[in-house]
Design a protein around this motif. Structure first.
Motif, short mmCIF file in Angstrom:
data_model
loop_
_atom_site.label_atom_id
_atom_site.label_comp_id
_atom_site.label_asym_id
_atom_site.label_seq_id
_atom_site.Cartn_x
_atom_site.Cartn_y
_atom_site.Cartn_z
N GLU A 1 26.58 40.58 37.35
CA GLU A 1 27.71 41.05 36.54
C GLU A 1 27.53 42.51 36.15
OE1 GLU A 1 28.49 36.62 34.62
OE2 GLU A 1 27.60 38.18 33.38
N VAL A 2 26.29 42.90 35.95
CA VAL A 2 26.01 44.29 35.60
C VAL A 2 24.85 44.78 36.48
CG1 VAL A 2 25.40 45.89 33.75
CG2 VAL A 2 26.61 43.76 33.22
N VAL A 3 24.98 46.01 36.95
CA VAL A 3 23.90 46.58 37.77
C VAL A 3 23.53 47.96 37.23
CG1 VAL A 3 23.31 47.50 40.06
CG2 VAL A 3 24.49 45.29 39.87
N ILE A 4 22.24 48.19 37.17
CA ILE A 4 21.72 49.51 36.79
C ILE A 4 20.90 50.02 37.97
CG2 ILE A 4 19.96 50.65 35.36
CD1 ILE A 4 22.50 50.28 33.88
N GLU A 5 21.04 51.29 38.29
CA GLU A 5 20.39 51.81 39.48
C GLU A 5 19.85 53.21 39.19
OE1 GLU A 5 22.94 51.28 42.85
OE2 GLU A 5 21.74 52.62 44.10
N GLY A 6 18.70 53.49 39.69
CA GLY A 6 18.18 54.84 39.50
C GLY A 6 16.97 55.10 40.38
N THR A 7 16.69 56.38 40.59
CA THR A 7 15.48 56.76 41.33
C THR A 7 14.61 57.61 40.41
OG1 THR A 7 16.56 56.64 43.47
CG2 THR A 7 14.58 58.01 43.32
N SER B 1 -4.06 60.90 40.55
CA SER B 1 -3.14 59.78 40.78
C SER B 1 -2.17 60.14 41.89
CB SER B 1 -2.34 59.51 39.50
OG SER B 1 -1.28 60.44 39.42
N PRO B 2 -1.67 59.13 42.62
CA PRO B 2 -0.58 59.42 43.56
C PRO B 2 0.71 59.71 42.80
CG PRO B 2 -1.02 57.05 43.47
CD PRO B 2 -2.07 57.72 42.62
N ALA B 3 1.56 60.52 43.41
CA ALA B 3 2.92 60.67 42.92
C ALA B 3 3.75 59.53 43.50
CB ALA B 3 3.49 62.01 43.35
N SER B 4 4.69 59.02 42.72
CA SER B 4 5.50 57.90 43.19
C SER B 4 6.98 58.22 43.06
CB SER B 4 5.23 56.64 42.35
OG SER B 4 3.87 56.30 42.41
N THR B 5 7.74 57.73 44.01
CA THR B 5 9.20 57.77 43.92
C THR B 5 9.67 56.32 43.95
OG1 THR B 5 9.27 59.88 45.07
CG2 THR B 5 11.31 58.60 45.00
N ILE B 6 10.34 55.92 42.87
CA ILE B 6 10.67 54.50 42.70
C ILE B 6 12.18 54.37 42.57
CG2 ILE B 6 10.37 52.44 41.28
CD1 ILE B 6 7.71 53.80 40.28
N ALA C 1 13.45 46.92 44.36
CA ALA C 1 12.82 48.22 44.22
C ALA C 1 12.17 48.66 45.52
CB ALA C 1 11.75 48.17 43.12
N GLU C 2 12.13 49.97 45.67
CA GLU C 2 11.34 50.56 46.74
C GLU C 2 10.45 51.62 46.10
OE1 GLU C 2 12.61 52.11 51.01
OE2 GLU C 2 12.53 53.75 49.54
N ILE C 3 9.16 51.49 46.40
CA ILE C 3 8.18 52.44 45.86
C ILE C 3 7.59 53.23 47.01
CG2 ILE C 3 5.99 52.68 44.62
CD1 ILE C 3 6.53 49.93 43.35
N VAL C 4 7.67 54.55 46.92
CA VAL C 4 7.01 55.39 47.92
C VAL C 4 5.89 56.16 47.20
CG1 VAL C 4 7.27 57.31 49.53
CG2 VAL C 4 9.11 55.63 49.27
N ASN C 5 4.66 55.93 47.64
CA ASN C 5 3.50 56.61 47.02
C ASN C 5 2.97 57.71 47.92
OD1 ASN C 5 3.37 55.08 44.65
ND2 ASN C 5 2.19 53.46 45.66
N ILE D 1 16.55 61.27 31.79
CA ILE D 1 15.69 62.06 32.68
C ILE D 1 15.01 61.10 33.66
CG2 ILE D 1 13.83 63.76 32.80
CD1 ILE D 1 16.03 64.79 31.07
N TYR D 2 15.05 61.45 34.93
CA TYR D 2 14.50 60.57 35.97
C TYR D 2 13.21 61.12 36.59
CZ TYR D 2 18.88 57.92 35.78
OH TYR D 2 19.93 57.14 35.37
N GLU D 3 12.64 62.14 36.00
CA GLU D 3 11.55 62.85 36.67
C GLU D 3 10.46 63.19 35.65
OE1 GLU D 3 13.06 66.47 38.30
OE2 GLU D 3 11.07 67.32 38.61
N LEU D 4 9.22 62.97 36.05
CA LEU D 4 8.08 63.34 35.21
C LEU D 4 7.35 64.52 35.84
CD1 LEU D 4 6.43 59.90 34.25
CD2 LEU D 4 8.23 61.18 33.04
N PRO D 5 6.75 65.40 35.03
CA PRO D 5 6.84 65.44 33.57
C PRO D 5 8.18 66.03 33.13
CG PRO D 5 5.51 67.27 34.35
CD PRO D 5 5.84 66.44 35.56
#
Lengths: 756, 756
Positions: free
Chosen positions: B197-203, B306-311, B328-332, B739-743
């Motif tokens: 019914e509800v979807v949330i999406e982000g990278t 640490s590895p950087a990740s894109t999730i 989810a898709e995780i790219v390390n 915000i979708y990005e660290l730092p």
């Protein structure tokens, strides 16, 4: 050697585990320790046997580049405290009482700078009179060395060597140069002597002998100036005792002192702690690490050699050769501080042979010489020289075979020792029987220069603990708190290997310090194998139990069906199913909800000690022109109980016998009438060299000790006891001359030969 | 805190046992070790991300006075062997594959000489192309970094941090820059998402973050050239693993390698062994001790961040706020060697919340950058940033209180983790309830800049052993094989004190090396208190049993009537009759025929792990002009099970939360398009300073772990997990911007604010 066939590894000779380290120079000794900011210490030693320190001018020394401090007694936190054992040294305060007493300590950033500083250190003495020999000290007119009473320590070093009761105090407790006079007696010895059918009488003199270790004393003290935590890297036979003494003298808690025992280049009783409190106090005073190492002359001057003894001995016997009386007076020259060997000397002197009437007086005398200390079987070479010379003379007087005379009178288990306690299980008769059967004795011709003497030692028995751990690569590590001065670790590996069923190469002994180590007694009194091997065995058994329990789960078998061979757990009768113990250990270190890593502790606290007796047969050649005695053959028969590692046992016997030859023929520290040491180098102090020694043949008698691990007895001390007496008896056999004085150097023998 | 009242010492805050050592500079680190003949090593690091080494001319370097050797790969015994874990470094052989890869080692008698040698060392490179970002690496046209397949290690570091099962391998196993592709799933997530019914999406993107320890890597390798025995003094989190890896790489038996763990100046996952094999190989090559210490830039260039990740994350839910789908898709970005965090990232991402339909793909990518490694709760800050940002957005979309949404969906004991194994006892609901009750949350106003996030960590559980010994002065020494990187010893003392009834000052923890130490797992995975404290407790109980048995004999009382208080054994109800435990220990060390010295071993091998969950609430102020985010207040709520030493627990929480703020606002290793590190100093790499951090308030929730000692859970890793997400949610609350990005540095926030 029958027992060895029951075992896979025990009882079979195996080389020293650390032999390669030592011969390649990789072993780390205390003198090898380097720390950031380390200061090198050089001692100013008293030039006088007795003097007042009038003035110490440190200004020139302190001006030497690299010199950081020059410390005197006033600078040390030990000032005003008495060592518990007078083996330990600090710095003289106002008065020096022996030549070689430490007076000041020069600390510098290099040894060379410390030596330069010492060279210009100005100490003014006002010499004082005082006796340097027992004869002078016992003269009623002699100045009393300690008018207020001699400083007495709490510690009785004898107790570390042999658990024996002490006699009755005969001293009058007035200020005197006799610090102790004790009498040990049973029956009525004087009456029995008067009534004896045959009497033998003689006065035997022994010299001050140095332990002659290869490595002089060395210690590095590190200090955490904030928390006053001390760490000592030292050459010691017993880290726990050193820790307690350093803490006491410095007013610290024992837990503030960590003693790390380094590889020891020989101890022989002299390394229970001498310089450690001084190095520690210096480190505390300057807040930096301090290293003190003695050179050979310093070591001869300021450490703790054996006392010299004068023993007047009278034996009474029947015409058929039964001892009826033993009366003796022992005078020990103990140097400047009390050191009490009377208990053990009397125990042995009055205990080797059954005799209903015994009276032994021990007079312990102080002189202006360095304090006496323990040297392998302390007191035993002295009394053995006396009693075994006398027994030889008695046999001659009775025209009895000297071995037969000894057999008739030999004490056995349950007979009284000199202190009237009963002997625990002991094997004097067995070694005499082995001697009787040895060709050198059996086939000897009268006058061929063959002598026999027996000797013995009660052996210590400190409780001990060990921890056994099995690693993932199959290595078995056994953690002990004992110091290996004599190859004990090379025996422990066999104990663990035997019990765990792994090759000895898979076993490693890890020696602990005072923080990490399980407790063990000091490495003296022939006790380490006797007490610690039992703890090693118990710990190995516990590790084995854990291994089998885990392996039963892995192999789906019953524990009772499992065995370990060559490091593999196997099911009896199922050859294919095996698993290395390293894999079992790995499972134990990984299995969640399992029993946990393979580690087991074990303890031993033998209920009685296990005396070791020897019979030594020696053949000598005497050059009547020069008096020179050349030992040709030497058979050392010893009741070892069970030889866990025969190579180590034989090594102990060879070394002890060699030192016995040193006592007999060569070694003596000589002092002149002012107390100056005349033999302060290896050029003057005659340690026997290899060429001076005979071939040694060790014969091991296996008379199991009821409480010993696998029946083993202590073996370290007995082999030094009989040599001097056996040589004296051999000289008597070769020449007809009885020598009453040690060492029996050329001149002594030559003079005696002239009097025939 | 109710449990604390049951205890005398446990649960009451007590300072670090080694705090004074550390603040006064007395603690000894690996870089402080000096050995005779020590050589200082300086590494030549590759200047290129990918290049052929055309030539190395060592002549000029070798001519520098003091330089003893210049080693290249060909000179090392490690040549041709692959590290088991690619965390360890040797020297590049023919090709370099990241900027900073060690190429040669200059050894000299001083560090200055080594640096001079390095300055004139001539290395010629032929640069080669290659991808330095995951985007480039995943381009089908990109050169394949390892055409023959990437070197894979046996070791899975994830397993050391969290015992979790791994997913199904989705990789096609053709040569590619993807070294692993795994999928974790349950239900039908794609269908459920389509029907939601509800979807949330982000990278969500995170950066490469360095562990930022105070002490860069340092190791001293000592070698016995005769027996090839190596001793390593090193800054490590786990001596046993380092030993095994060094032995394997050098072709030695593990028993030939002794690893002595020194004081560690911070590890955070990076000190499982990096330089040790290289230092050891160098020492073996030249036959002398070698010290290698990295300076800060070298450490940034050549260690394992640490590895950087894109999730990319999609959540599906009902309108009432029940999660129905997680895709989810995780790219390390793992750098040049395989490093696998997919298992733990999926376990957490698919496990924080109950959700019937989950599908997570993890794509592990190789690039020409330094190899990735473990950093406190490896992978957790990344996935927590994603899921907790998404949950916050979902709450907003549903107009639900974000804490209420979490409570409705929070996983609890027995619910599936992302790998579908059930959660052991865990307390997510309890920390959320505590957060709901905290004033900062309860009294918040919308828009006041307050954000909430949860996080968690499963915690490791290696079996461990300990040995407890009571000394004659009453000191209790506990011997452990673990490394104290976080204050664990300061908790162990309380465990032993509590059980033995002695003041904590009477307890000392002695850390073993690989030869002396009882086994413990590495100090990672939040496991040391959880597993070793149980072993300490068991060993202390055994020592107590022995003490009471011996004391019963001494006091003529029954064991059951005895108690120990303040280090004194006493008879209950008989106040006068007491005896210090030191005297009991003394008796045990002296009594012939007794039970032997007081020493007991103990083990622990918890059957399941004990996850720790947190809820962090943070308030921020955002400067809309500059984008600067200032964290004002920070409440860290954590289920710690039971805080054995609350001061240590709070220290862990403060430190972890501070690092979480670093992840959120400041820290990133940045590389340019050629793979050159742009942030190779502390000037460029923005570790937060004290002034950059908010006030931390730690709230301890006590939800006992069934298998933990006294209920304790692992506490080290959980507090780093939630900070970045909580700050992102606070920024959203303050500004309306997601915000979708660290730092979330000023520029990032400022740009996002411009897009509103």
């Amino acid at each position: 050697m029958a027992a060895a066939t029951l075992h896979r590894y025990l009882g079979k000779g195996r080389k020293l585990v650390d032999g390669i380290e030592k011969v390649t120079g990789r072993a780390r000794y205390a003198g090898d320790v380097h720390l950031p900011g380390l200061l090198h210490g050089k001692l100013a030693l008293s030039m006088y046997a007795h003097a007042r320190i009038a003035n110490i001018d440190t200004s020139a020394a302190r001006a030497v580049p690299g010199v950081v401090a020059v410390l005197t007694a006033a600078d040390l936190p030990t000032r005003g405290r008495q060592p518990a054992s007078r083996q330990t040294t600090t710095l003289a305060d106002g008065v020096v009482r022996y030549r070689g007493e430490p007076v000041a300590l020069v600390l510098a950033t290099s040894l060379a700078a410390a030596e330069d500083g010492l060279a210009v250190l100005q100490i003014d003495y006002e010499p004082l009179p005082g006796p340097v020999t027992p004869e002078a000290a016992l003269d009623p007119a002699a100045p009393v060395i300690w008018p207020q009473g001699a400083p007495k320590g709490d510690a009785d070093l004898t107790a570390a060597h042999a658990a024996v009761a002490r006699g009755d105090d005969q001293a009058d407790h007035e200020a005197s140069n006799i610090h102790e006079h004790k009498q040990f007696s049973r029956g009525d010895a004087l009456a029995a002597l008067a009534a004896a059918e045959v009497v033998i009488e003689g006065t035997y003199r022994t010299s001050i002998v140095h332990q002659g270790y290869l490595e002089p004393h060395a210690v590095v003290a590190d200090i955490d100036p904030v928390r006053k935590q001390l760490t000592l890297y030292t050459s010691t036979q017993g880290q726990f005792g050193v820790r307690d003494e350093v803490a006491r003298l410095l007013g610290l808690r024992p837990s503030q002192v960590t003693v790390i025992p380094m590889t020891v280049g020989g101890g022989f009783g002299a390394k229970y702690g001498i310089l450690e409190p001084l190095a520690a106090a210096a480190a505390l005073a300057v807040g930096r690490p301090v290293r003190i190492t003695l050179d050979r002359s310093e070591d001869f001057l300021t450490t703790t050699p054996s006392p010299a003894s004068t023993i007047t001995l009278k034996l009474g016997a029947t015409r058929t050769g039964t001892l009826t009386a033993l009366v003796a007076e022992i005078v020990n020259d103990n140097g400047v501080y009390p050191f009490t060997l009377g208990g053990i000397m009397s125990t042995l002197l009055g205990g080797y042979y059954r005799c209903p009437n015994v009276q032994i007086d021990v007079i312990e005398v102080l002189t202006h010489k360095p304090q006496a200390g323990a040297y392998r079987a302390p007191g035993a070479p002295q009394i053995t020289f006396a009693i075994e010379s006398a027994m030889d003379e008695l046999a001659r007087k009775l025209d009895l075979d000297p071995l037969e005379l000894r057999l008739r009178n030999a004490a056995t288990t349950g007979d009284p020792m000199g202190n009237n306690d009963p002997w625990p299980s002991m094997g004097l008769t067995k070694v005499l029987e082995a001697a009787a059967n040895h060709p050198l004795w059996r086939e000897r011709q009268p006058g061929s220069g063959i002598g026999l003497a027996i000797g013995g030692w009660p052996c210590g028995m400190s409780p001990a603990a060990a921890v056994c751990r099995v690693d993932t690569d199959g290595m078995v590590r056994v953690h002990v708190g004992s110091v290996d001065i004599s190859g004990v670790n090379s025996s422990f590996v066999l104990v663990a290997a035997e019990i765990l069923g792994v090759p000895p190469e898979q076993v490693e002994i890890v020696a602990g310090d005072t923080r990490s180590g399980p407790f063990a007694g000091p490495s003296g009194g022939s006790q380490i194998t006797y007490s610690v091997a039992g703890a090693v065995a118990a710990a190995a058994r516990e590790a084995r139990r854990q291994l089998l329990e885990m392996a039963a789960d892995m192999l789906e078998a019953r524990v009772d069906d499992l065995d370990i061979r060559e490091g593999m757990v196997q099911i009896r009768g199922v050859p294919g199913r095996t698993i290395p113990i390293g894999e079992v250990a790995k499972r134990a270190e990984e299995q969640a909800g399992g029993p946990g890593p393979i580690v087991g502790d074990g303890k031993a606290a033998p209920a009685e000690n296990a005396p070791g007796f020897v019979a030594h047969i020696v053949q000598v050649e005497v050059d009547r022109e020069t008096g020179r005695v050349k030992p040709l053959r030497y058979v050392a028969i010893q009741d070892v109980g069970f030889p866990i590692n025969p190579l180590m046992v034989e090594g102990q016997i060879h070394g002890g016998a060699a030192q016995g030859v040193g006592w007999g023929l060569y070694e003596a520290l000589r002092y002149d009438e002012r107390g100056e040491l005349l033999t302060a180098s290896l050029m003057d102090y005659t340690l026997p060299r290899a060429a001076d020694l005979p071939t040694f043949e060790a014969v091991l008698v296996e008379n199991p000790a009821p409480n010993g691990p696998f029946g083993a007895r202590g073996v370290g001390e007995p082999p030094i006891t009989a040599g001097a007496a056996a040589i004296a008896n051999a000289i008597r056999d070769a020449t007809g001359v009885r020598i009453y004085e040690l060492p029996m150097r050329d001149e002594v023998v030559w003079r005696a030969l002239q009097q025939v």
